[in-house]
Scaffold this motif. Structure first.
Motif, PDB file in Angstrom:
ATOM      1  N   ALA A  28       0.833  -1.188  -0.067  1.00  0.00           N
ATOM      2  CA  ALA A  28      -0.066  -0.076   0.023  1.00  0.00           C
ATOM      3  C   ALA A  28       0.852   1.085   0.150  1.00  0.00           C
ATOM      4  O   ALA A  28       0.361   2.357  -0.377  1.00  0.00           O
ATOM      5  N   TYR A  29       1.935   1.109   0.491  1.00  0.00           N
ATOM      6  CA  TYR A  29       3.000   2.434   0.667  1.00  0.00           C
ATOM      7  C   TYR A  29       4.050   2.309  -0.331  1.00  0.00           C
ATOM      8  O   TYR A  29       5.092   2.984   0.023  1.00  0.00           O
ATOM      9  N   ALA A  30       4.193   1.522  -1.258  1.00  0.00           N
ATOM     10  CA  ALA A  30       5.391   1.472  -2.304  1.00  0.00           C
ATOM     11  C   ALA A  30       5.852   2.749  -2.840  1.00  0.00           C
ATOM     12  O   ALA A  30       7.282   3.149  -2.760  1.00  0.00           O
ATOM     13  N   ALA A  43      -4.781   4.668  -0.406  1.00  0.00           N
ATOM     14  CA  ALA A  43      -3.367   4.520  -0.980  1.00  0.00           C
ATOM     15  C   ALA A  43      -3.092   4.996  -2.380  1.00  0.00           C
ATOM     16  O   ALA A  43      -3.230   4.011  -3.302  1.00  0.00           O
ATOM     17  N   GLY A  44      -2.782   6.057  -2.565  1.00  0.00           N
ATOM     18  CA  GLY A  44      -2.457   6.594  -3.877  1.00  0.00           C
ATOM     19  C   GLY A  44      -1.083   6.007  -4.394  1.00  0.00           C
ATOM     20  O   GLY A  44      -0.911   6.063  -5.938  1.00  0.00           O
ATOM     21  N   ARG A  60      -8.793   3.239  -2.980  1.00  0.00           N
ATOM     22  CA  ARG A  60      -9.412   3.529  -1.837  1.00  0.00           C
ATOM     23  C   ARG A  60     -10.465   2.578  -1.259  1.00  0.00           C
ATOM     24  O   ARG A  60     -11.115   1.987  -1.923  1.00  0.00           O
ATOM     25  N   CYS A  61     -10.121   2.395   0.185  1.00  0.00           N
ATOM     26  CA  CYS A  61     -10.994   1.432   0.410  1.00  0.00           C
ATOM     27  C   CYS A  61     -11.725   1.724   2.284  1.00  0.00           C
ATOM     28  O   CYS A  61     -11.132   2.465   2.957  1.00  0.00           O
ATOM     29  N   GLU A  62     -12.909   1.463   2.026  1.00  0.00           N
ATOM     30  CA  GLU A  62     -13.767   1.691   3.349  1.00  0.00           C
ATOM     31  C   GLU A  62     -14.225   0.654   3.770  1.00  0.00           C
ATOM     32  O   GLU A  62     -14.673  -0.135   3.376  1.00  0.00           O
ATOM     33  N   PHE A  73     -15.028  -0.100  -2.170  1.00  0.00           N
ATOM     34  CA  PHE A  73     -13.776  -0.064  -2.695  1.00  0.00           C
ATOM     35  C   PHE A  73     -13.461   0.660  -4.298  1.00  0.00           C
ATOM     36  O   PHE A  73     -14.214   0.122  -5.010  1.00  0.00           O
ATOM     37  N   GLN A  74     -12.552   1.410  -4.352  1.00  0.00           N
ATOM     38  CA  GLN A  74     -12.453   1.869  -5.753  1.00  0.00           C
ATOM     39  C   GLN A  74     -11.020   1.725  -5.879  1.00  0.00           C
ATOM     40  O   GLN A  74     -10.013   1.830  -5.206  1.00  0.00           O
ATOM     41  N   PHE A  75     -10.451   1.359  -7.291  1.00  0.00           N
ATOM     42  CA  PHE A  75      -8.959   1.200  -7.591  1.00  0.00           C
ATOM     43  C   PHE A  75      -8.725   1.685  -9.006  1.00  0.00           C
ATOM     44  O   PHE A  75      -9.757   1.736  -9.796  1.00  0.00           O
TER      45      PHE A  75
END
Length: 95
Positions: A28-30, A43-44, A60-62, A73-75
């Protein structure tokens, strides 16, 4: 725990969207910090690995109340991450 749930959801959603992708890991943080606001993780600068290739990812995860289930969830999948950049972003080539 929230990040783990969201990363699992990302792998499932990506494969459902395009069966050619077989995600086996998400970071998520790459490429940038993941941000938690309330019950949502943004997690952009994420990345996922599929068939030994890393790809840029934003999501974006709720989570539902209680934090044990994904409610939304959207990606967006981006370009492949060049192999030369993997080490700098701590993206392992194998499990």
């Amino acid at each position: 725990r929230i990040e783990q749930l969201c990363n699992l959801e990302a792998m499932s959603q990506i494969h459902a969207w395009k069966a050619d992708f077989e995600p086996d890991r998400v970071v998520a943080y790459a490429m940038g910090q993941a941000r938690l606001a309330g019950n949502a993780l943004q997690a952009g600068g994420a990345a996922f690995r599929s068939r030994r290739q890393w790809y840029n990812l934003s999501y974006r995860c709720e989570l539902a109340a209680g934090g044990t289930k994904v409610a939304g969830f959207q990606f967006q999948v981006g370009a492949p991450v060049p192999r030369a950049a993997w080490a700098a972003h701590e993206l392992p080539p194998e499990h």
